[in-house]
Scaffold this motif. Structure first.
Motif, PDB file in Angstrom:
ATOM      1  N   LEU A   6       1.772   6.628  -7.033  1.00  0.00           N
ATOM      2  CA  LEU A   6       0.660   7.436  -7.533  1.00  0.00           C
ATOM      3  C   LEU A   6       0.865   8.940  -7.343  1.00  0.00           C
ATOM      4  CD1 LEU A   6      -2.428   5.315  -6.492  1.00  0.00           C
ATOM      5  CD2 LEU A   6      -1.560   5.715  -8.796  1.00  0.00           C
ATOM      6  N   TYR A  13      -5.831  -1.587  -6.469  1.00  0.00           N
ATOM      7  CA  TYR A  13      -6.121  -2.480  -5.353  1.00  0.00           C
ATOM      8  C   TYR A  13      -6.672  -3.809  -5.853  1.00  0.00           C
ATOM      9  CZ  TYR A  13      -5.169   0.741  -1.519  1.00  0.00           C
ATOM     10  OH  TYR A  13      -4.548   1.561  -0.618  1.00  0.00           O
ATOM     11  N   THR A  52       0.831  -1.207   0.000  1.00  0.00           N
ATOM     12  CA  THR A  52       0.000   0.000   0.000  1.00  0.00           C
ATOM     13  C   THR A  52       0.865   1.255   0.000  1.00  0.00           C
ATOM     14  OG1 THR A  52      -1.772  -1.141   1.155  1.00  0.00           O
ATOM     15  CG2 THR A  52      -1.789   1.263   1.260  1.00  0.00           C
ATOM     16  N   MET A  92       2.427   1.643  -3.440  1.00  0.00           N
ATOM     17  CA  MET A  92       1.434   2.061  -4.420  1.00  0.00           C
ATOM     18  C   MET A  92       1.132   3.550  -4.272  1.00  0.00           C
ATOM     19  SD  MET A  92      -2.474   0.876  -5.102  1.00  0.00           S
ATOM     20  CE  MET A  92      -3.085   1.887  -3.795  1.00  0.00           C
ATOM     21  N   GLU A  93       0.961   3.988  -3.056  1.00  0.00           N
ATOM     22  CA  GLU A  93       0.693   5.414  -2.808  1.00  0.00           C
ATOM     23  C   GLU A  93       1.859   6.275  -3.308  1.00  0.00           C
ATOM     24  OE1 GLU A  93      -2.080   6.820  -1.806  1.00  0.00           O
ATOM     25  OE2 GLU A  93      -3.095   4.911  -1.463  1.00  0.00           O
ATOM     26  N   HIS A 101      -6.999   4.126  -8.006  1.00  0.00           N
ATOM     27  CA  HIS A 101      -6.767   3.446  -6.724  1.00  0.00           C
ATOM     28  C   HIS A 101      -7.506   2.116  -6.682  1.00  0.00           C
ATOM     29  CE1 HIS A 101      -4.954   6.901  -4.614  1.00  0.00           C
ATOM     30  NE2 HIS A 101      -4.591   6.000  -3.718  1.00  0.00           N
ATOM     31  N   TYR A 102      -8.797   2.143  -6.982  1.00  0.00           N
ATOM     32  CA  TYR A 102      -9.593   0.916  -6.937  1.00  0.00           C
ATOM     33  C   TYR A 102      -9.066  -0.119  -7.919  1.00  0.00           C
ATOM     34  CZ  TYR A 102     -13.094   2.972  -3.866  1.00  0.00           C
ATOM     35  OH  TYR A 102     -13.739   3.523  -2.789  1.00  0.00           O
ATOM     36  N   LEU A 151      -8.413   9.632 -10.089  1.00  0.00           N
ATOM     37  CA  LEU A 151      -7.448   9.096  -9.135  1.00  0.00           C
ATOM     38  C   LEU A 151      -8.078   8.008  -8.268  1.00  0.00           C
ATOM     39  CD1 LEU A 151      -4.501   9.463  -8.352  1.00  0.00           C
ATOM     40  CD2 LEU A 151      -5.223  11.148  -6.664  1.00  0.00           C
ATOM     41  N   GLU A 152      -9.309   8.225  -7.854  1.00  0.00           N
ATOM     42  CA  GLU A 152     -10.018   7.226  -7.056  1.00  0.00           C
ATOM     43  C   GLU A 152     -10.237   5.950  -7.862  1.00  0.00           C
ATOM     44  OE1 GLU A 152     -14.209   6.708  -4.628  1.00  0.00           O
ATOM     45  OE2 GLU A 152     -13.515   8.717  -5.117  1.00  0.00           O
ATOM     46  N   LYS A 191      -1.259  12.692  -9.077  1.00  0.00           N
ATOM     47  CA  LYS A 191      -2.211  13.512  -8.321  1.00  0.00           C
ATOM     48  C   LYS A 191      -2.460  14.857  -8.987  1.00  0.00           C
ATOM     49  CE  LYS A 191      -1.835  11.422  -3.839  1.00  0.00           C
ATOM     50  NZ  LYS A 191      -1.766  11.583  -2.419  1.00  0.00           N
TER      51      LYS A 191
END
Length: 79
Positions: free
Chosen positions: A34, A54, A27, A30-31, A50-51, A46-47, A38
């Motif tokens: 990313l 994941y 996690t 990954m962050e 993320h999904y 972006l959301e 942003k």
């Protein structure tokens, strides 16, 4: 993945300290990866990203776990 494998996988990923540490590392990485996006993507994009990531990570972890378990069983049968 069979129900038994999924049950074993779920148990390990929810309770095993090493699995939890691995998930935290994934996690965090990954962050970090990313961050450059942003400023290039909207919040909604972006959301979604993320999904998507994941979901990909979840599939990769499950398949890697299944491969590892099968490999270990083959190895033990060879002894």
């Amino acid at each position: 993945m069979s129900d038994l494998w999924l049950e074993i996988y779920s148990h390990l990923m929810e309770r095993d300290e090493e699995a939890l540490r691995m998930q935290h590392i994934i996690t965090t990485e990954m962050e970090r990866l990313l961050i450059p996006y942003k400023s290039q993507l909207t919040e909604e994009e972006l959301e979604k990203l993320h999904y998507l990531l994941y979901d990909v990570i979840n599939v990769a972890q499950k398949e890697a776990m299944l491969y590892g378990m099968k490999f270990m069983m083959k190895f033990l049968l060879e002894l």
